[in-house]
Motif scaffolding. Sequence first.
Motif, short mmCIF file in Angstrom:
data_model
loop_
_atom_site.label_atom_id
_atom_site.label_comp_id
_atom_site.label_asym_id
_atom_site.label_seq_id
_atom_site.Cartn_x
_atom_site.Cartn_y
_atom_site.Cartn_z
N SER A 4 -21.37 49.03 -22.93
CA SER A 4 -21.27 50.17 -22.01
C SER A 4 -19.97 50.96 -22.17
N GLY A 5 -19.05 50.47 -22.99
CA GLY A 5 -17.80 51.19 -23.20
C GLY A 5 -17.99 52.41 -24.10
N MET A 17 -13.03 50.46 -16.71
CA MET A 17 -13.40 50.25 -15.30
C MET A 17 -13.45 51.57 -14.54
N ASN A 30 -13.24 56.06 -19.38
CA ASN A 30 -13.61 54.84 -20.09
C ASN A 30 -13.22 53.63 -19.26
N ARG A 72 -19.15 56.27 -12.45
CA ARG A 72 -20.58 56.29 -12.75
C ARG A 72 -21.37 55.67 -11.60
N ARG A 73 -20.89 54.55 -11.07
CA ARG A 73 -21.58 53.88 -9.96
C ARG A 73 -21.63 54.79 -8.73
N GLU A 133 -24.53 45.85 -20.89
CA GLU A 133 -23.22 45.71 -20.26
C GLU A 133 -22.11 45.57 -21.29
N TRP A 192 -14.45 54.49 -15.64
CA TRP A 192 -15.74 55.12 -15.90
C TRP A 192 -16.85 54.41 -15.14
N LYS A 193 -16.82 53.08 -15.09
CA LYS A 193 -17.86 52.33 -14.40
C LYS A 193 -17.88 52.65 -12.91
N GLU A 194 -16.68 52.77 -12.31
CA GLU A 194 -16.60 53.07 -10.88
C GLU A 194 -17.12 54.47 -10.59
#
Length: 283
Positions: free
Chosen positions: A95-96, A118, A116, A124-125, A92, A120-122
């Motif tokens: 993860s950047g 948040m 990149n 990717r999820r 975690e 990217w995280k959204e």
Amino acid sequence: MDPVLVLVLTLSSLLLLSLWRQSSGRGKLPPGPTPLPIIGNALQIYMKDIGQSIKKFSKVYGPVFTLYLGMKPFVVLHGYEAVKEALVDLGEEFSGRGSFPISERINKGLGVIFSNGMQWKEIRRFSIMTLRTFGMGKRTIEDRIQEEAQCLVEELRKSKGAPFDPTFILGCAPCNVICSIIFQNRFDYKDPTFLNLMHRFNENFRLFSSPWLQVCNTFPAIIDYFPGSHNQILKNFFYIKNYVLEKVKEHQESLDKDNPRDFIDCFLNKMEQVKYYLLCCII
């Protein structure tokens, strides 16, 4: 003022700035070879075999060390234990993504690959969730893979046992599976559009790993003011982007929200849900 004196003062200022930036940040970074002003450790890296250079540095500075490409520092992880600790045990925190000017110029930091933070995280999820639950239609991902495997076998049989290089065909198969998931349909291996897309993807992969692109990412001003292979990368990406945008427009015209056919349909539905949520928040 004498032009020569101006040039000397400018170069001296750049050298001092480079030395100051490198010295101010090195105390917070892992150890590594001493960088030169402006060019960093470029002369200490054997460009034709970067892996060997990394291995050599790791023997001196340990599995985690710092290299400077230009004035930009890069923390290098060498060896299974160091990589596992960073990407698995502390996944975690690590993860950047770093900054890659050539990719940011292409997609403005958007998308699954180049975004990149948040955002990217959204994305990717959402992508992982969509792929995991893609059995929503009549054909699952497994069905698409099995169909493509049969097409690949038929294509290989056309050689009639004669020796040939299968590299291109083996690359077409996974690309076709991805296309069927994203666009709902696969391509024939001789389709001109498919061959054009494959050529541009392969060319970009090759150019991205070239030393010149590392120079462009280290000195971003080159992208706007100098000729080179980076311009071909931009052309290829804009062609691929326009092709995808045409497919998105086609999907918008025939979208059935209750029966998404592929990844694009799922993404369009998600966009509508987000718009509706934001509207409710405003109201």
